[in-house]
Design an enzyme around this catalytic site. Sequence first.
Site, mmCIF file in Angstrom:
data_model
loop_
_atom_site.group_PDB
_atom_site.id
_atom_site.type_symbol
_atom_site.label_atom_id
_atom_site.label_comp_id
_atom_site.label_asym_id
_atom_site.label_seq_id
_atom_site.Cartn_x
_atom_site.Cartn_y
_atom_site.Cartn_z
ATOM 1 N N LYS A 94 9.843 3.124 -9.805
ATOM 2 C CA LYS A 94 10.988 3.857 -9.273
ATOM 3 C C LYS A 94 10.640 4.564 -7.964
ATOM 4 O O LYS A 94 9.584 5.180 -7.850
ATOM 5 C CB LYS A 94 11.433 4.891 -10.309
ATOM 6 C CG LYS A 94 12.812 5.434 -10.113
ATOM 7 C CD LYS A 94 13.257 6.106 -11.412
ATOM 8 C CE LYS A 94 14.651 6.657 -11.344
ATOM 9 N NZ LYS A 94 15.674 5.751 -10.927
ATOM 10 N N ALA B 4 3.069 3.988 -2.341
ATOM 11 C CA ALA B 4 3.748 3.531 -1.122
ATOM 12 C C ALA B 4 3.120 4.156 0.127
ATOM 13 O O ALA B 4 2.932 3.482 1.145
ATOM 14 C CB ALA B 4 5.237 3.862 -1.197
ATOM 15 N N GLY C 118 3.775 8.871 -8.733
ATOM 16 C CA GLY C 118 2.854 7.742 -8.618
ATOM 17 C C GLY C 118 3.337 6.711 -7.618
ATOM 18 O O GLY C 118 2.555 6.187 -6.810
ATOM 19 N N CYS C 119 4.614 6.407 -7.666
ATOM 20 C CA CYS C 119 5.182 5.397 -6.761
ATOM 21 C C CYS C 119 5.123 5.867 -5.312
ATOM 22 O O CYS C 119 4.877 5.077 -4.399
ATOM 23 C CB CYS C 119 6.618 5.071 -7.170
ATOM 24 S SG CYS C 119 6.701 4.370 -8.837
ATOM 25 N N THR C 120 5.333 7.173 -5.104
ATOM 26 C CA THR C 120 5.261 7.731 -3.754
ATOM 27 C C THR C 120 3.830 7.651 -3.225
ATOM 28 O O THR C 120 3.600 7.201 -2.100
ATOM 29 C CB THR C 120 5.769 9.191 -3.749
ATOM 30 O OG1 THR C 120 7.124 9.192 -4.207
ATOM 31 C CG2 THR C 120 5.698 9.796 -2.360
#
Length: 157
Positions: A40, A50, A45-47
């Site tokens: 998401k 990325a 974590g995704c931030t």
Amino acid sequence: MTQSLQTGDAAPAFDMPSNDGRAKLSDYAGKTLVLYFYPKDDTPGCTKQAIGFTEHLSAFAAAGAEVLGVSKDTLAKHEKFIDKHDLKIRLATDDDGAVCDAFGVWIEKKMYGKTYMGIERATFLIGPDGVIREIWRKVKVPGHVEKVLDAAQLTNS
């Protein structure tokens, strides 16, 4: 769910909307592709992941590799995510889940005693010939981008 992909398999073809037009496997013919799936936009974590890929983008380019992130978030959410964190990577939306299914990353997950379906954090290193060179599943974010970069550099050396 499809049979689990292995290294040495041909990468499944895909065609998805991205923040800069359609993203197709055929666009990357002759190039190494780092295809990473994440749950998401704008979660911790995704931030971090990325931002990590963005920070190392010139090193990936020097290794002859391009980076494409995939989630089921909308293009509008991707644009906000990109703008908020000044991301330089390409993000695609797998709105119908077909690409997640093809790569075997749409899985049953458990959190706080609840079971639900979601995207497994996973990365596929696809060689210039469209063959999967390396797969990382159940990715832990710290140190992951560097591991993928090392593998990309080896693929093209």
